[in-house]
Design a protein around this motif. Structure first.
Motif, PDB file in Angstrom:
ATOM      1  N   ALA A 284      -9.574   0.687   6.763  1.00  0.00           N
ATOM      2  CA  ALA A 284     -10.755   0.780   5.904  1.00  0.00           C
ATOM      3  C   ALA A 284     -11.260  -0.587   5.463  1.00  0.00           C
ATOM      4  CB  ALA A 284     -10.442   1.639   4.683  1.00  0.00           C
ATOM      5  N   GLY A 285     -10.339  -1.513   5.230  1.00  0.00           N
ATOM      6  CA  GLY A 285     -10.763  -2.845   4.782  1.00  0.00           C
ATOM      7  C   GLY A 285      -9.709  -3.890   5.070  1.00  0.00           C
ATOM      8  N   PRO A 286      -9.592  -4.332   6.328  1.00  0.00           N
ATOM      9  CA  PRO A 286      -8.548  -5.317   6.662  1.00  0.00           C
ATOM     10  C   PRO A 286      -8.684  -6.621   5.886  1.00  0.00           C
ATOM     11  CG  PRO A 286     -10.117  -5.044   8.479  1.00  0.00           C
ATOM     12  CD  PRO A 286     -10.387  -3.956   7.506  1.00  0.00           C
ATOM     13  N   ALA A 287      -9.904  -7.019   5.567  1.00  0.00           N
ATOM     14  CA  ALA A 287     -10.107  -8.282   4.850  1.00  0.00           C
ATOM     15  C   ALA A 287      -9.713  -8.184   3.381  1.00  0.00           C
ATOM     16  CB  ALA A 287     -11.565  -8.714   4.962  1.00  0.00           C
ATOM     17  N   GLU A 288      -9.638  -6.964   2.861  1.00  0.00           N
ATOM     18  CA  GLU A 288      -9.320  -6.795   1.438  1.00  0.00           C
ATOM     19  C   GLU A 288      -7.859  -6.470   1.179  1.00  0.00           C
ATOM     20  OE1 GLU A 288     -12.166  -4.957   2.728  1.00  0.00           O
ATOM     21  OE2 GLU A 288     -13.280  -6.754   2.182  1.00  0.00           O
ATOM     22  N   MET A 289      -7.088  -6.165   2.216  1.00  0.00           N
ATOM     23  CA  MET A 289      -5.731  -5.669   2.013  1.00  0.00           C
ATOM     24  C   MET A 289      -4.827  -6.702   1.336  1.00  0.00           C
ATOM     25  SD  MET A 289      -3.266  -3.759   4.769  1.00  0.00           S
ATOM     26  CE  MET A 289      -1.891  -2.755   4.229  1.00  0.00           C
ATOM     27  N   MET A 290      -4.795  -7.912   1.853  1.00  0.00           N
ATOM     28  CA  MET A 290      -3.944  -8.938   1.257  1.00  0.00           C
ATOM     29  C   MET A 290      -4.453  -9.396  -0.109  1.00  0.00           C
ATOM     30  SD  MET A 290      -1.284 -10.849   1.161  1.00  0.00           S
ATOM     31  CE  MET A 290      -0.467 -11.041   2.737  1.00  0.00           C
ATOM     32  N   PRO A 291      -5.760  -9.684  -0.284  1.00  0.00           N
ATOM     33  CA  PRO A 291      -6.238 -10.044  -1.631  1.00  0.00           C
ATOM     34  C   PRO A 291      -5.926  -8.978  -2.670  1.00  0.00           C
ATOM     35  CG  PRO A 291      -7.903 -10.588  -0.003  1.00  0.00           C
ATOM     36  CD  PRO A 291      -6.839  -9.827   0.716  1.00  0.00           C
ATOM     37  N   HIS A 292      -6.062  -7.701  -2.291  1.00  0.00           N
ATOM     38  CA  HIS A 292      -5.752  -6.618  -3.228  1.00  0.00           C
ATOM     39  C   HIS A 292      -4.273  -6.636  -3.601  1.00  0.00           C
ATOM     40  CE1 HIS A 292      -5.956  -2.705  -5.165  1.00  0.00           C
ATOM     41  NE2 HIS A 292      -4.909  -2.317  -4.435  1.00  0.00           N
TER      42      HIS A 292
ATOM     43  N   SER B  74       0.818  -1.216   0.000  1.00  0.00           N
ATOM     44  CA  SER B  74       0.000   0.000   0.000  1.00  0.00           C
ATOM     45  C   SER B  74       0.850   1.263   0.000  1.00  0.00           C
ATOM     46  CB  SER B  74      -0.905   0.030   1.244  1.00  0.00           C
ATOM     47  OG  SER B  74      -1.950  -0.900   1.149  1.00  0.00           O
ATOM     48  N   GLY B  75       2.058   1.137   0.546  1.00  0.00           N
ATOM     49  CA  GLY B  75       2.896   2.308   0.757  1.00  0.00           C
ATOM     50  C   GLY B  75       2.826   2.694   2.222  1.00  0.00           C
TER      51      GLY B  75
ATOM     52  N   ALA C 271      -4.464 -12.844 -10.461  1.00  0.00           N
ATOM     53  CA  ALA C 271      -5.657 -13.526  -9.949  1.00  0.00           C
ATOM     54  C   ALA C 271      -5.363 -14.973  -9.568  1.00  0.00           C
ATOM     55  CB  ALA C 271      -6.774 -13.474 -10.994  1.00  0.00           C
ATOM     56  N   PHE C 272      -4.449 -15.605 -10.313  1.00  0.00           N
ATOM     57  CA  PHE C 272      -4.127 -17.003 -10.017  1.00  0.00           C
ATOM     58  C   PHE C 272      -3.585 -17.152  -8.596  1.00  0.00           C
ATOM     59  CE2 PHE C 272      -0.980 -20.500 -10.029  1.00  0.00           C
ATOM     60  CZ  PHE C 272      -1.848 -21.557 -10.236  1.00  0.00           C
ATOM     61  N   ALA C 273      -2.817 -16.161  -8.148  1.00  0.00           N
ATOM     62  CA  ALA C 273      -2.247 -16.208  -6.794  1.00  0.00           C
ATOM     63  C   ALA C 273      -3.344 -16.240  -5.746  1.00  0.00           C
ATOM     64  CB  ALA C 273      -1.334 -15.010  -6.565  1.00  0.00           C
ATOM     65  N   ASN C 274      -4.406 -15.482  -5.975  1.00  0.00           N
ATOM     66  CA  ASN C 274      -5.522 -15.472  -5.033  1.00  0.00           C
ATOM     67  C   ASN C 274      -6.169 -16.847  -4.931  1.00  0.00           C
ATOM     68  OD1 ASN C 274      -6.273 -13.455  -3.306  1.00  0.00           O
ATOM     69  ND2 ASN C 274      -7.347 -12.243  -4.833  1.00  0.00           N
TER      70      ASN C 274
ATOM     71  N   LEU D  69      -2.249  -9.235  -3.613  1.00  0.00           N
ATOM     72  CA  LEU D  69      -1.995 -10.390  -4.472  1.00  0.00           C
ATOM     73  C   LEU D  69      -2.453 -10.125  -5.903  1.00  0.00           C
ATOM     74  CD1 LEU D  69      -3.092 -13.275  -2.060  1.00  0.00           C
ATOM     75  CD2 LEU D  69      -0.764 -12.785  -2.822  1.00  0.00           C
ATOM     76  N   LEU D  70      -3.649  -9.561  -6.048  1.00  0.00           N
ATOM     77  CA  LEU D  70      -4.171  -9.264  -7.380  1.00  0.00           C
ATOM     78  C   LEU D  70      -3.308  -8.237  -8.098  1.00  0.00           C
ATOM     79  CD1 LEU D  70      -8.004  -9.117  -6.622  1.00  0.00           C
ATOM     80  CD2 LEU D  70      -6.852 -10.786  -8.092  1.00  0.00           C
ATOM     81  N   THR D  71      -2.844  -7.240  -7.359  1.00  0.00           N
ATOM     82  CA  THR D  71      -2.085  -6.147  -7.968  1.00  0.00           C
ATOM     83  C   THR D  71      -0.691  -6.568  -8.390  1.00  0.00           C
ATOM     84  OG1 THR D  71      -3.295  -4.536  -6.610  1.00  0.00           O
ATOM     85  CG2 THR D  71      -1.222  -3.796  -7.622  1.00  0.00           C
ATOM     86  N   TYR D  72      -0.004  -7.325  -7.541  1.00  0.00           N
ATOM     87  CA  TYR D  72       1.416  -7.584  -7.782  1.00  0.00           C
ATOM     88  C   TYR D  72       1.736  -8.994  -8.283  1.00  0.00           C
ATOM     89  CZ  TYR D  72       2.002  -3.164  -5.375  1.00  0.00           C
ATOM     90  OH  TYR D  72       1.922  -1.838  -5.026  1.00  0.00           O
TER      91      TYR D  72
END
Length: 491
Positions: free
Chosen positions: A286-294, A275-276, A302-305, A296-299
């Protein structure tokens, strides 16, 4: 060590028939080495589950999570100095049960054993519920359908670990070693990618600066950081099932603590990089449940997720199996002492496992799970409540053990340094006591429920201690030989 020297034969005799002579019929058998024991207890901590589900929660309370994990690693090392000194001085299995009993007396020891049973019990229920949710989400993501009820998968998971717990602990250790290696490799790939990439803002020393620990939320940050170290103390439970316990147990304990500290520090830093440093706390809040999935998807993509979704299930299976083994051995210990029926102390002739205790624990868990499923409590609330109670109970166990170590070595120095027997445990007791107080005042962060429900759940640990103490005092008043055996003095 001769593998046949600890072979045991089942006997119908009750372990309470002789209050003084140890019974060879109830000794467990195994030949686990340092790494087998290390993987067994690490599996309990479910590293992938922690990285995927809890690190973002930690980050929401402050940017200095990596250095906080380094500090907690040092704190747990101080705890381990006293803990492993006890394991060398008291060559008996039972861990918390035995050590609290030796330091604070038999009533407190039995209270500690009941607290441990309830703590690990709530922990395995939480793991089973989370497993059911995870498997259901996994199938839904691949098939696009509605999926089966979560509890079906939870019961399948329970059946699998129930079966494996019947056999020799080395079989479980092999399964756990493979699963743990896979999940650790997956997280290391994420860490390498993030550290190489640097994220949107590049590398920063801010998360490693101890100055940033001094915030109003330091108590909560410390609380959650200590909580994810749960499991390292289980090394002493397997005393009868390892090679050279006086060497294997301390080694595995320290290696577990060091691995978790370094692993979580690096992984939390990697997640902050995604995130920086300037935005990580806000994103986590704001969204602890979305931080790691985001991330993985970004860097990675989708396969990693999808891979992580599969590995989360195997991680929870490993954690559940480890917890089933721990509960079986606590039940076995209490049966050896005569607190529980003597037949539960039987050891399998071939596998050297507490097979009767394992079957009984599995049956009890099945009954509890069926009751909880029938209650209709939403799975998310059920997971939050059970994991919160387990979290709090472990803090209380660690605190009681610190005090027990100090008191025991005040009476029995036995050539052990004052640093290991007083200074280190005292520092640990203060820090863990602070975390326990923080948890008591912020239980709503652990359990989302009405205040009356939260208070009732908070009281469970203390109630279990009280039940154990009262039971021991009743045994003492009746002159029962069982009282003299409390603390695995029969093993």
């Amino acid at each position: 060590m001769d593998t046949h020297s600890s072979t045991v034969r089942c006997s119908s005799a009750s372990p309470t028939t002789d209050a003084k002579a140890p019974s060879p019929t109830v000794t467990l058998k195994g030949e686990m080495g340092t790494f087998g024991l290390l993987f067994t207890v690490l599996a309990f901590t479910a590293p992938l589950g922690v990285v995927f589900g809890f690190l973002s929660v930690n980050i929401s309370f402050g940017i200095a999570v990596p250095i906080a994990f380094v500090g907690v690693m040092l704190l747990m090392t101080l705890f381990a100095l006293g803990f492993t000194s006890m394991s060398r001085q008291i060559p008996r299995p039972g861990a918390f049960y035995t050590y609290i009993g030796e330091g604070l007396g038999r009533p407190a020891g039995l209270g500690g054993s009941f607290l441990a049973l309830s703590t690990y019990g709530f922990n395995i229920i939480a793991a089973l519920v989370f497993s059911g949710i995870g498997v259901n989400n996994l199938f839904t993501s691949f098939t696009g359908g509605a999926g089966a009820p979560w509890w079906i998968w939870s019961l399948v998971m329970l059946g699998a670990v129930w079966t494996l717990s019947y056999f020799n602990v080395e079989l479980s250790a092999k399964v756990l070693s493979v699963l743990l290696a896979v999940e650790v490799c997956a997280i290391l790939i994420f860490d390498i990618v993030m550290i190489t990439n640097g994220g949107p803002e590049g590398h920063s020393l801010t998360p490693w600066n101890p100055v940033h620990l001094v915030t109003p939320s330091i108590g909560v940050l410390l609380l959650f950081s200590i909580g994810v170290f749960n499991g390292f103390e289980a090394t002493a439970i397997y005393r009868d099932e390892v090679r050279d316990p006086s060497v294997t147990i301390p080694r595995a304990t320290y290696l577990t603590i060091i691995f978790l500290g370094v692993f979580y520090a690096i992984s939390s830093y990697s997640l902050i990089l995604s995130s920086g440093a300037s935005r990580a706390v806000a994103d986590a809040a704001a969204g602890p449940a979305e931080m790691m999935p985001h991330a993985l998807l970004t860097y990675i993509g989708a396969f990693a997720n999808q891979v992580i979704a599969v590995l989360l299930v195997t991680s929870m299976f490993a954690s559940t199996l480890s917890l089933q083994n721990i509960l079986s051995r606590y039940t076995h210990s209490l049966s050896v002492d005569g607190v529980f029926p003597g037949r539960l102390a039987a050891v399998h002739r071939r596998h050297g496992s507490p097979h009767v205790a394992a079957v009984t624990v599995g049956a009890a868990l099945l009954v509890i799970m069926v009751g909880l499923i029938a209650s209709g409590i939403p799975e998310s609330e059920l997971y939050g409540a059970t994991s919160g109670v387990a979290f709090y109970g472990m803090l209380l166990l660690l605190f009681l053990t610190c005090v027990a170590v100090i008191v025991y070595f005040r009476r029995h120095r036995k050539g052990v340094s004052r640093w290991k027997t007083f200074v280190a445990p005292a520092i640990s007791a203060l820090a863990i006591g602070f975390a326990l107080l923080t948890a008591s005042l912020n239980m709503d962060l652990l359990i989302v429920a009405p205040s009356a429900v939260v208070a009732a759940l908070l009281a469970i640990g203390y109630l279990m201690v009280a039940v154990g103490v009262i039971t021991a005092l009743v045994l003492k008043r009746r002159g029962s030989p069982t009282y003299e055996r409390i603390g695995r003095r029969a093993g």
